[in-house]
Design a protein around this motif. Structure first.
Motif, PDB file in Angstrom:
ATOM      1  N   ALA A  52       2.604  12.086 -25.118  1.00 37.41           N
ATOM      2  CA  ALA A  52       2.324   9.752 -25.389  1.00 37.41           C
ATOM      3  C   ALA A  52       0.586  10.543 -25.729  1.00 37.41           C
ATOM      4  CB  ALA A  52       2.367   9.835 -23.754  1.00 37.41           C
ATOM      5  N   THR A  53       1.191  10.130 -26.606  1.00 36.77           N
ATOM      6  CA  THR A  53      -0.450   9.760 -27.319  1.00 36.77           C
ATOM      7  C   THR A  53      -1.101   8.054 -27.570  1.00 36.77           C
ATOM      8  OG1 THR A  53       0.356   9.528 -29.323  1.00 36.77           O
ATOM      9  CG2 THR A  53      -0.512  12.016 -28.434  1.00 36.77           C
ATOM     10  N   SER A  54      -2.532   7.648 -28.244  1.00 36.25           N
ATOM     11  CA  SER A  54      -3.060   6.504 -28.393  1.00 36.25           C
ATOM     12  C   SER A  54      -3.322   6.804 -29.639  1.00 36.25           C
ATOM     13  CB  SER A  54      -3.690   6.551 -27.530  1.00 36.25           C
ATOM     14  OG  SER A  54      -5.318   6.827 -27.534  1.00 36.25           O
ATOM     15  N   HIS A  55      -3.360   7.975 -29.772  1.00 38.13           N
ATOM     16  CA  HIS A  55      -3.754   8.493 -31.430  1.00 38.13           C
ATOM     17  C   HIS A  55      -3.098   9.359 -31.995  1.00 38.13           C
ATOM     18  CE1 HIS A  55      -7.442   5.062 -31.082  1.00 38.13           C
ATOM     19  NE2 HIS A  55      -7.677   6.071 -30.267  1.00 38.13           N
TER      20      HIS A  55
END
Length: 99
Positions: A52-55
């Motif tokens: 999972a990534t936010s960017h």
């Protein structure tokens, strides 16, 4: 089959204490159903081996190192101040403090 029904939207409106017209209920039913469908599509693609990534790209701190350089003298710092006293900027009192 649609997961979002007009009755569910009415119920959510009651829980949120939002008064919804029949037109709003109809419109929100379609919009919320589309959102749920899109989340389901993303869930199909998201697998345990994909973190999972936010960017989309890694972030890093790009601040330069602190280095001592030329500094202004107190006189240079205060030369354009609208008001100064005792080597400090003089400002209007706030929050009822005395001057």
């Amino acid at each position: 089959m649609s997961e979002i029904t007009p009755d569910l939207v009415r119920h959510l409106g009651v829980l949120a204490r939002i008064q919804l017209s029949e037109e709003e209920i109809s419109r929100l039913t379609g919009q919320l159903d589309a959102i749920v469908d899109n989340i389901a599509k993303v869930s199909e693609v998201a697998t345990p081996d994909v973190p999972a990534t936010s960017h989309p790209i890694p972030l890093q701190n790009v601040a330069r190192p602190d280095e001592v350089g030329d500094m202004l003298t107190p006189e240079q710092t205060l030369q354009n101040a609208p008001d100064a006293a005792d080597g400090r900027f003089r400002v209007t009192a706030i929050l009822g403090e005395e001057q």
